[in-house]
Design a protein around this motif. Sequence first.
Motif, PDB file in Angstrom:
ATOM      1  N   PRO A 260      -0.834  -5.313   3.598  1.00  0.00           N
ATOM      2  CA  PRO A 260      -0.646  -3.932   3.130  1.00  0.00           C
ATOM      3  C   PRO A 260       0.104  -3.837   1.809  1.00  0.00           C
ATOM      4  O   PRO A 260       0.623  -2.776   1.471  1.00  0.00           O
ATOM      5  N   TYR A 261       0.189  -4.946   1.064  1.00  0.00           N
ATOM      6  CA  TYR A 261       0.885  -4.961  -0.213  1.00  0.00           C
ATOM      7  C   TYR A 261      -0.080  -5.209  -1.364  1.00  0.00           C
ATOM      8  O   TYR A 261      -0.978  -6.053  -1.260  1.00  0.00           O
ATOM      9  N   LEU A 262       0.134  -4.478  -2.463  1.00  0.00           N
ATOM     10  CA  LEU A 262      -0.618  -4.681  -3.695  1.00  0.00           C
ATOM     11  C   LEU A 262       0.341  -5.234  -4.747  1.00  0.00           C
ATOM     12  O   LEU A 262       1.444  -4.691  -4.945  1.00  0.00           O
ATOM     13  N   TRP A 263      -0.054  -6.306  -5.385  1.00  0.00           N
ATOM     14  CA  TRP A 263       0.749  -6.947  -6.429  1.00  0.00           C
ATOM     15  C   TRP A 263       0.033  -6.673  -7.741  1.00  0.00           C
ATOM     16  O   TRP A 263      -1.058  -7.175  -7.982  1.00  0.00           O
ATOM     17  N   VAL A 264       0.620  -5.841  -8.562  1.00  0.00           N
ATOM     18  CA  VAL A 264      -0.066  -5.286  -9.728  1.00  0.00           C
ATOM     19  C   VAL A 264       0.564  -5.782 -11.017  1.00  0.00           C
ATOM     20  O   VAL A 264       1.785  -5.676 -11.210  1.00  0.00           O
ATOM     21  N   LYS A 265      -0.279  -6.320 -11.900  1.00  0.00           N
ATOM     22  CA  LYS A 265       0.196  -6.763 -13.218  1.00  0.00           C
ATOM     23  C   LYS A 265       0.472  -5.525 -14.069  1.00  0.00           C
ATOM     24  O   LYS A 265      -0.350  -4.621 -14.158  1.00  0.00           O
ATOM     25  N   THR A 266       1.639  -5.496 -14.679  1.00  0.00           N
ATOM     26  CA  THR A 266       1.980  -4.345 -15.514  1.00  0.00           C
ATOM     27  C   THR A 266       1.108  -4.332 -16.783  1.00  0.00           C
ATOM     28  O   THR A 266       0.744  -5.393 -17.294  1.00  0.00           O
ATOM     29  N   PRO A 267       0.777  -3.156 -17.275  1.00  0.00           N
ATOM     30  CA  PRO A 267      -0.065  -3.087 -18.486  1.00  0.00           C
ATOM     31  C   PRO A 267       0.711  -3.503 -19.735  1.00  0.00           C
ATOM     32  O   PRO A 267       1.918  -3.259 -19.841  1.00  0.00           O
TER      33      PRO A 267
END
Length: 411
Positions: free
Chosen positions: A346-353
């Motif tokens: 249930p976790y999303l690991w998102v690269k910052t823009p």
Amino acid sequence: MALVNEHFLKLSNNYLFADIAKKVNAFKVSHPQIKVISLGIGDVTQPLCPAVIEAMHKAVEEMAQKATFRGYGPERGYDFLREAIIKNDYASRGIHLDASEVFINDGAKSDTGNIGEIVRWDNSVGVTDPIYPVYIDSNVMSGRAGVLENGKWSNVTYMPCTAENNFIPAIPDHRVDLIYLCYPNNPTGTVLSKNELHKWVNYALKNDTIIFYDAAYESFIQEDSIPHSIYEIKGAKKVAIEFRSFSKTAGFTGIRCGYTVIPKELTAETIDGKQRVELNHVWDRRQSTKFNGTSYISQRAAEAIYTPEGKQQIRETINYYMANAKMMTDTLTQLGLKVFGGKNAPYLWVKTPDNIGSWAFFEQMLYGAGVVCTPGVGFGPSGEGYIRLTAFGNRSDCEEAMQRLTSMLKG
């Protein structure tokens, strides 16, 4: 003169989520007109399922009657719950365990933090990076982590998990005494295949290493090929302790119940090399001294999730959260962001823009959209340039958060 444990003074002043709470509260004070949506802390939002509620009501009624009232329970946990765990979580996957190898607790956080008490303070430690902060902080408190140098602890081996290595940590090129693995992973939401997990068990067998395996999110796994337990790997009982939790599986963040498995095959050596000691016995001794057991009501609630009705009901809740994860992943991907996890966790690991720093993007999201995330760098050096989002929110909040982020990033 009483002296303080100075290892505590090595820690940062606040736990990661306390820092986040401070920043969010300051924002709320200065922007009272904005509804803040939190996708940062991994707390659940859906109510307990009917089977659990029914079991808790029944247990409360039992506590109200002299004939069925219960006082202190067994430190290991009641047999009814341990037997249900073995039957449903392990025997169903071909794993044999004895009830004496299962210890009921008040949530995985307690045991993952306390487990270090049963091994020497001077053992070396290996962690995946990024990592759940409790693993590091609890070792700092005991003096095992060493000193902080350039953002890393001197007695800790960091195993980076990044997009460049597909979030698969490399096996250390030297011997490490204790290794923490968490899969499905918090914070990245990624998983290990059986083949990769085999490598870790083989490493541990070869090097007489103990693996602390946190499987708190195993119930969210969607792919059949992904292992739910480290004990699915041959030889793992000799080298691994596994932690499980009902917090996210069944919404028990406020009920507090989980369990730890310590096989009797797992031993550690005394410093003189003359004796191998069963860690099951050592942990049992520790628990009987320091822990009075999880409440009877909580354990009856946990037992209920293994009934046919309970299994169906918690699966519906898990599917609800995973649908949130998919919707969020799809939206963020369409916005051009790189998103990892969210498929078996249930976790999303998102690269910052634009390579924005984790805390800088946290501030941008908070002040630009009123949405709270967790800065990736708070989970370790390799987390810089990422944020973590959780899918545990209400559907409407998750949808509104994605709309706000869409407006922010497009505007």
